[in-house]
Design a protein around this motif. Structure first.
Motif, short mmCIF file in Angstrom:
data_model
loop_
_atom_site.label_atom_id
_atom_site.label_comp_id
_atom_site.label_asym_id
_atom_site.label_seq_id
_atom_site.Cartn_x
_atom_site.Cartn_y
_atom_site.Cartn_z
N ASP A 183 2.08 1.71 10.50
CA ASP A 183 2.08 0.24 10.52
C ASP A 183 3.35 -0.21 9.81
N ARG A 184 3.45 -1.53 9.56
CA ARG A 184 4.55 -2.05 8.77
C ARG A 184 4.06 -2.57 7.43
N LEU A 185 2.81 -2.26 7.07
CA LEU A 185 2.22 -2.77 5.84
C LEU A 185 2.26 -1.72 4.74
N SER A 186 3.02 -2.00 3.69
CA SER A 186 3.09 -1.14 2.52
C SER A 186 2.17 -1.72 1.44
N ARG A 187 2.25 -1.18 0.23
CA ARG A 187 1.44 -1.68 -0.88
C ARG A 187 2.35 -1.91 -2.07
N GLY A 188 2.02 -2.96 -2.84
CA GLY A 188 2.80 -3.26 -4.03
C GLY A 188 2.25 -2.56 -5.25
N HIS A 189 2.67 -3.01 -6.42
CA HIS A 189 2.23 -2.48 -7.71
C HIS A 189 0.72 -2.64 -7.83
N GLY A 193 1.53 -6.33 -8.12
CA GLY A 193 1.96 -6.58 -6.75
C GLY A 193 0.83 -6.96 -5.82
N SER A 194 1.25 -7.35 -4.62
CA SER A 194 0.29 -7.69 -3.57
C SER A 194 -0.32 -6.43 -3.00
N ASN A 195 -1.56 -6.52 -2.56
CA ASN A 195 -2.23 -5.38 -1.95
C ASN A 195 -1.53 -4.95 -0.68
N GLU A 196 -0.94 -5.91 0.05
CA GLU A 196 -0.21 -5.59 1.27
C GLU A 196 1.18 -6.21 1.21
N VAL A 197 2.17 -5.42 1.57
CA VAL A 197 3.56 -5.89 1.61
C VAL A 197 4.08 -5.65 3.02
N ARG A 198 4.41 -6.71 3.70
CA ARG A 198 4.85 -6.60 5.09
C ARG A 198 6.36 -6.28 5.12
#
Length: 695
Positions: A183-189, A193-198
């Motif tokens: 996918d293109r969804l990563s994770r933050g701190h 951070g945000s649970n999902e990082v696009r």
């Protein structure tokens, strides 16, 4: 060809911090190899890694493989068609394998005959189709000692996988890796951070993650930590000790580093600083603080938090609370151990196994004690100090301090020896005999420390070799390579004149005295050759050509200091204009002597048999140089001796240009061979210089 950037990120549970950099490096290396094998061109590849992710970006990656010209040669024409010109089964099988008709095949004419032949262009595959397979193979080939499974899946990796990002340009690459769909969804701190990082495209990767409080670059995080540590104001004259290995490990533990300082009670400074530092670094991953002038430990430490807390004082207090019992343990062990003299612990070594076939540490202590006394006599040192040091050298291994902090071995022994009034050289030798611990480490400074370090390693080498547990290409559990190299370094760099063959036999006698069986055949020769062969890597690191070492090695010498003096002299000679000519001449001499009939060689040269001026000139030069170089050889001044022998070049050249050695007249021939034998022997005082001849 069109290119775009490619991004891959694998998100998972916290990765092993000591392996993070090596995993990230191995992943990019494997991917680079995969790109090369696939013929995919690219500009560069950048590696990223944090505790929760492995990632890389490939800049300017081609969108597909180049088309490839394929040539296939089939059966010979005479085997491809029968007498009527009909295709045989060989021709039909060749065509079928290519998925074409026989009439589409071409004919290839060569000087060796005519063949069926087919040439076609294979279209390159698209990057979108190739990259999932390249990455999957790369992940499977990572150097992971123990893989784990999670859930009901049979998928294996170093830690459970949670997400996969795979983009080519702004397009998601359709793939599933480690059970996770790309996918293109990563994770933050985890906390900031945000649970999902696009991630919209590979170029925005670092910026997107930084907004989510994740610094994905290892080098950037490391630099941030160093800069933050340098900027801390702790106290006057304070210096933070930043060990490079610990810095790398701490960098691998955090995604958003924040350097903070803590304090501990000054009463703990009564404990040896090494124990406190060991506790801070090994167990807590803290950086200790010292006075930059006195180098004494201060009651402060620096730690790297993974969060930017709104209540930093609470974070500091928590870390101070955690380290206090650790330091209290060290203080307790220190006080407890000093209640008993170090000498009283020696008998307890009889309960600690050194090696099943070789006995206990007490057995080893007795052998090392005897060998140390003998070595002291060889070096005109104090045998009593050497034997006393050896007797106490392993006693701290059964102390409370070393049991808890294993890197305190030797260090604790030194403190306990000092506490109970042992001579300063004995106390220092107990610590020094573990040096060098690794390549490039300091050597023991005291003569007693050097003797004890040699004796300890020689005993181990003889014992382990003696029971046949020689190191292999991948296994060396007793560190025999390091031990061999350490012995050579101590002897050479400290200028200790010792015949290694004699020392090995003396160490063997120690096992024999204890009736320990060493069944390895030819133990002395096997171990001696193994140890001296370590010189090869030594000189390679110094950029000394291998043929220089081999020229000296051919003399079958057994004194490392003498070998080193010769190698350096031969290397100096090797770089002189005359070296190649003289090396070639001595090789020619060797060949002539080998061709001589058995019994024909004689020791003495009869000048009355000379028929040419060149013979007389060579004879006189050899006679003069023999007298001139004799004291140089005796004083081991090999470089000066070879410099003098270099003057032989024009005389030797004239001799071989004008004189036929293998003449029919036996007396003249043998006399000339004797003359050449004397020439060769002059150089053999240093090395077999024929090995220097360029191939």
């Amino acid at each position: 060809m069109k290119t775009q950037a490619f991004l891959f990120e694998l998100g998972c549970e916290e990765l092993p911090p000591k392996s993070l950099e090596s995993l990230a490096s191995a992943l990019t290396q494997q991917v680079e190899q995969g790109l090369q094998d696939a013929g995919l061109g690219y500009e560069s590849i950048v590696s990223f890694a944090t505790p929760r992710r492995l990632a890389f970006r490939i800049n300017a990656l081609e969108e597909q493989q180049p088309d490839k010209k394929i040539e296939r040669r089939g059966p010979a024409l005479q085997a491809a068609f029968d007498a009527e010109g009909n295709p045989t089964k060989a021709a039909e099988g060749f065509a079928k394998g290519l998925n074409v008709d026989v009439n589409q095949l071409q004919r290839l004419e060569t000087d060796k005959g005519s063949w069926l032949y087919y040439e076609f262009t294979q279209p390159g595959l698209k990057t979108l189709d190739l990259m999932p397979g390249i990455i999957d193979r790369s992940l499977q080939q990572l150097p992971i000692a123990k893989r784990m499974r999670w859930g009901s899946s049979r998928t294996e990796f170093v830690r459970p996988a949670h997400w996969v990002v795979m983009l080519y340009g702004n397009q998601v690459v359709p793939a599933t890796l480690l059970g996770k769909k790309a996918d293109r969804l990563s994770r933050g701190h985890r906390f900031h951070g945000s649970n999902e990082v696009r991630i919209e495209n590979p170029e925005s990767y670092e910026a997107c993650l930084k907004e989510a409080h994740v610094i994905v670059s290892i080098s950037e995080r490391k630099q941030m930590i160093q800069q933050q540590v340098d900027a801390l104001t702790i106290s006057t004259n304070a210096e933070v000790l930043v060990d490079p290995d610990l810095l790398a490990e701490v960098t691998a533990l955090v995604e958003w580093p924040v350097a903070m300082t803590g304090h501990f009670e000054e009463r703990f400074l009564d404990v040896p600083a090494e124990a406190l530092i060991s506790s801070m670094q090994e167990h807590q991953k803290y950086f200790p603080v010292v006075d930059e002038t006195t180098r004494k430990l201060l009651p402060h430490f620096v730690f790297i938090s993974n969060i930017a807390s709104k209540q930093p004082e609470a974070v500091v207090e928590g870390n101070e609370r955690v380290i206090r019992p650790r330091l209290a343990d060290a203080a307790f062990f220190w006080d407890t151990d000093r209640k008993k003299p170090l000498e009283s612990r020696v008998s307890s070594l009889g309960k600690v196994l050194f090696q099943k076939q070789l006995g206990t540490l007490l057995d080893k202590t007795e052998r090392v004690q005897s060998l140390s006394g003998w070595l002291a006599e060889q070096f005109d040192a104090n045998p009593d100090l050497a034997k006393r040091s050896a007797y106490l050298s392993k006693a701290d291994l059964v102390s409370e301090m070393v049991f808890e902090f294993d890197d305190m071995q030797g260090i604790a022994g030194r403190y306990y020896a000092e506490h109970y009034g042992e001579p300063a050289e004995v106390a220092t030798a107990i610590q020094e005999h573990y040096q060098p611990k690794h390549a490039g480490d300091n050597l023991p400074n005291t003569q007693t420390g050097q003797i004890l370090a040699l004796a300890d390693r020689l005993d181990t080498l003889v014992g382990i070799f003696g029971i046949g547990q020689l190191p292999t290409g991948t296994k060396d559990p007793f560190g025999l390579r390091r031990a061999s190299f350490s012995v050579l370094r101590i002897l050479v760099e400290k200028g200790l004149n010792l015949d290694l063959k004699v020392a090995i036999n003396k160490a063997i006698e120690g096992y024999q005295a204890q009736e320990k069986e060493l069944p390895q055949k030819s133990l002395e020769a096997t171990l001696l050759n193994y140890m001296l062969d370590r010189f090869g890597a030594w000189y390679q690191d110094q950029h000394i050509p291998v043929e220089v070492f081999q020229a000296v090695r051919a003399r079958q010498l057994t004194n490392p200091l003498d070998i080193d003096l010769r190698v350096k002299a031969v290397y100096h000679f090797y770089q002189q204009p005359s070296a190649q000519a003289l090396a070639s001449a001595t090789k020619r001499v060797g060949n002539l002597l080998n061709k001589a009939e058995s019994g024909a060689l004689q020791d003495q040269v009869n000048a009355s048999l000379f028929e040419t001026a060149e013979e007389q000139a060579l004879f006189e030069a050899i006679e003069a140089l023999s007298v001139e170089t004799k004291p140089l050889f005796e004083a081991c001044q090999y470089q000066q001796a070879l410099d003098r022998l270099s003057s032989l070049r024009p005389i030797v050249d004239n001799f071989f240009d004008k004189v036929m050695v293998m003449v029919d007249e036996e007396s003249v021939r043998n006399n000339r061979l004797a003359l050449l034998t004397q020439l060769r022997n002059l150089f053999l005082h240093v090395a077999e210089i024929s090995h220097l001849q360029a191939s």
